[in-house]
Design a protein around this motif. Sequence first.
Motif, PDB file in Angstrom:
ATOM      1  N   PRO A  24      -4.550  -2.065   6.870  1.00 42.01           N
ATOM      2  CA  PRO A  24      -4.891  -1.940   8.296  1.00 42.01           C
ATOM      3  C   PRO A  24      -5.824  -0.773   8.630  1.00 42.01           C
ATOM      4  O   PRO A  24      -6.502  -0.795   9.657  1.00 42.01           O
ATOM      5  N   ASN A  25      -5.888   0.238   7.764  1.00 40.97           N
ATOM      6  CA  ASN A  25      -6.772   1.386   8.011  1.00 40.97           C
ATOM      7  C   ASN A  25      -8.199   1.145   7.539  1.00 40.97           C
ATOM      8  O   ASN A  25      -9.038   2.026   7.637  1.00 40.97           O
ATOM      9  N   GLY A  26      -8.477  -0.021   6.964  1.00 37.40           N
ATOM     10  CA  GLY A  26      -9.820  -0.350   6.524  1.00 37.40           C
ATOM     11  C   GLY A  26     -10.110  -0.004   5.079  1.00 37.40           C
ATOM     12  O   GLY A  26     -11.247  -0.136   4.625  1.00 37.40           O
ATOM     13  N   PHE A  27      -9.122   0.456   4.342  1.00 45.11           N
ATOM     14  CA  PHE A  27      -9.314   0.799   2.930  1.00 45.11           C
ATOM     15  C   PHE A  27      -8.878  -0.351   2.038  1.00 45.11           C
ATOM     16  O   PHE A  27      -7.981  -1.115   2.390  1.00 45.11           O
ATOM     17  N   LYS A  28      -9.533  -0.438   0.882  1.00 39.88           N
ATOM     18  CA  LYS A  28      -9.118  -1.449  -0.096  1.00 39.88           C
ATOM     19  C   LYS A  28      -7.949  -0.908  -0.898  1.00 39.88           C
ATOM     20  O   LYS A  28      -7.947   0.239  -1.315  1.00 39.88           O
TER      21      LYS A  28
END
Length: 150
Positions: free
Chosen positions: A81-85
């Motif tokens: 959800p934080n945009g990290f893979k």
Amino acid sequence: MNQFIVMADIIEEPQLRYTSDNQLPITEMLVQFSGIREDDPPSKLKVVGWGNLAQEIQENFHAGDRVLLEGRLGMVSFDNPNGFKEKRAEMTASRVHKVGAGEITSTQPSATPAASAPAAKAAAPAAKAPAKSKPAAPAPAAVDYDDIPF
């Protein structure tokens, strides 16, 4: 060869869904197994079953069941959800065996989902039959090592 076998407890009810293109059944469930050392926290693992095995898992297994899982272990990448893979281990099951009070029943992929139900019921009584003891084998003849030609 990638072969993974683990005994675990199902902690999330198996969820059956179908692929959008060819309507192939897929079941996903979350299992938990104890760590190697006593002080290790339990590990969780997502397990995926495909095809007839997916339907059999959804019908025969539920949260709280102890199972023995066989399959391939792989890594899956996803966006958090934080945009990290992130990467996570995931198991693709090839066989699932229910471990109960003193007996193990097996669920394997079959040609038709109904074909495995009679086989599992027939296997359960066989597991309860008392084991017959074999007569002791005769002791091997004494070997004279001086007669061995070198």
